[in-house]
Design a protein around this motif. Structure first.
Motif, PDB file in Angstrom:
ATOM      1  N   PHE A  87      -3.163  -6.030  -3.798  1.00 47.62           N
ATOM      2  CA  PHE A  87      -2.317  -6.076  -2.614  1.00 47.62           C
ATOM      3  C   PHE A  87      -1.770  -7.478  -2.355  1.00 47.62           C
ATOM      4  O   PHE A  87      -0.887  -7.660  -1.535  1.00 47.62           O
ATOM      5  CB  PHE A  87      -3.076  -5.578  -1.382  1.00 47.62           C
TER       6      PHE A  87
ATOM      7  N   GLU B 269       0.334   0.595   7.249  1.00 48.56           N
ATOM      8  CA  GLU B 269       1.610   0.592   6.538  1.00 48.56           C
ATOM      9  C   GLU B 269       2.794   0.215   7.425  1.00 48.56           C
ATOM     10  O   GLU B 269       3.698  -0.486   6.981  1.00 48.56           O
ATOM     11  CB  GLU B 269       1.875   1.972   5.929  1.00 48.56           C
TER      12      GLU B 269
ATOM     13  N   VAL C  24      -9.161   1.688   0.606  1.00 48.80           N
ATOM     14  CA  VAL C  24      -7.790   2.071   0.237  1.00 48.80           C
ATOM     15  C   VAL C  24      -7.539   1.736  -1.229  1.00 48.80           C
ATOM     16  O   VAL C  24      -6.990   2.546  -1.984  1.00 48.80           O
ATOM     17  CB  VAL C  24      -6.760   1.377   1.151  1.00 48.80           C
ATOM     18  N   ALA C  25      -7.958   0.539  -1.643  1.00 47.96           N
ATOM     19  CA  ALA C  25      -7.755   0.121  -3.038  1.00 47.96           C
ATOM     20  C   ALA C  25      -8.455   1.080  -3.998  1.00 47.96           C
ATOM     21  O   ALA C  25      -7.874   1.505  -5.003  1.00 47.96           O
ATOM     22  CB  ALA C  25      -8.260  -1.308  -3.238  1.00 47.96           C
TER      23      ALA C  25
ATOM     24  N   ARG D 234       0.972   4.104  -2.843  1.00 41.14           N
ATOM     25  CA  ARG D 234       0.703   5.495  -2.444  1.00 41.14           C
ATOM     26  C   ARG D 234       1.842   6.408  -2.891  1.00 41.14           C
ATOM     27  O   ARG D 234       1.617   7.484  -3.465  1.00 41.14           O
ATOM     28  CB  ARG D 234       0.522   5.565  -0.919  1.00 41.14           C
TER      29      ARG D 234
ATOM     30  N   ILE E  30       0.844  -1.198   0.000  1.00 40.04           N
ATOM     31  CA  ILE E  30       0.000   0.000   0.000  1.00 40.04           C
ATOM     32  C   ILE E  30       0.879   1.248   0.000  1.00 40.04           C
ATOM     33  O   ILE E  30       0.634   2.192  -0.754  1.00 40.04           O
ATOM     34  CB  ILE E  30      -0.960  -0.023   1.204  1.00 40.04           C
TER      35      ILE E  30
END
Length: 200
Positions: free
Chosen positions: A78, A53, A67-68, A28, A24
């Motif tokens: 992920f 994280e 988040v995805a 990001r 992630i």
């Protein structure tokens, strides 16, 4: 038969399979997003993303899906090591529990997911093999999409809104995942096939 060739650069490289938080962070950073930016776009707190994280926090699928979506990737990204558009076969010996969520009272994993389509880059569904241990304290989840559960062994309880459904081996349920829901083992360990559809 021509072997499937991985499609390069579709997933972060050099990130261990088990470290979803690192993946992630890589996605990001590739998008030049701060934690604050991603938290705002995903509708989550900065402290939650930091725990995800840095501390290896593994929440329910709902927050991971947020988040995805904020990163513009599929949830399965992920967990993918290499990707292909060809058919993907997952052997029984590969059911290793890619993602562990929650803990049982005795500190054993409470809920283990094994991705069954890992690497299929153009998939619209996320099929999983699930192992649910008794005593699990799974978080209630709510997210866009639909889910299908089929109990392979044991019995499971699906808490769905204000309803509760006990499913035994051979039973299945299909439901709208916007309604808050959680899966728990009922009377002993349970093994299930779960298929999750997240609209893009």
């Amino acid at each position: 038969m021509i072997p499937a060739r991985p499609l390069p650069f579709l997933t972060p490289r050099n990130v261990p399979m088990q470290n979803i938080g690192a993946r992630i962070r890589t996605w990001r950073e590739e998008r030049n997003l701060s934690r604050e930016d991603l938290a705002e776009q995903a509708g989550l707190s900065v402290s939650f993303l930091a725990a995800l994280e840095d501390d290896g926090l593994l929440p329910a699928l709902g927050p991971l899906h947020k988040v995805a979506r904020a990163l513009g990737v599929r949830l399965g990204t992920f967990m993918d090591d290499q990707v292909t558009r060809e058919p993907v076969v997952t052997r029984a010996s590969e059911h290793t529990g890619d993602l562990t969520i929650g803990r049982a009272r005795d500190a054993d994993p409470a809920l283990r997911y094994t991705a069954l389509a890992r690497g299929k880059s153009d998939r619209a569904m996320e099929p999983f093999f699930m192992e649910v241990e008794p005593g699990a304290a799974e978080q209630t989840s709510s997210h866009q999409g639909e889910e299908f559960l089929y109990v392979l062994e044991g019995a499971a309880r699906l808490e769905y809104g204000r309803q509760s459904h006990i499913l035994r081996a051979g039973d299945s349920i299909y439901y709208n995942s916007v309604v808050p829901h959680a899966v728990r083992a009922e009377g002993g360990p349970a093994r299930l096939l779960a298929v999750v559809y997240f609209p893009t």
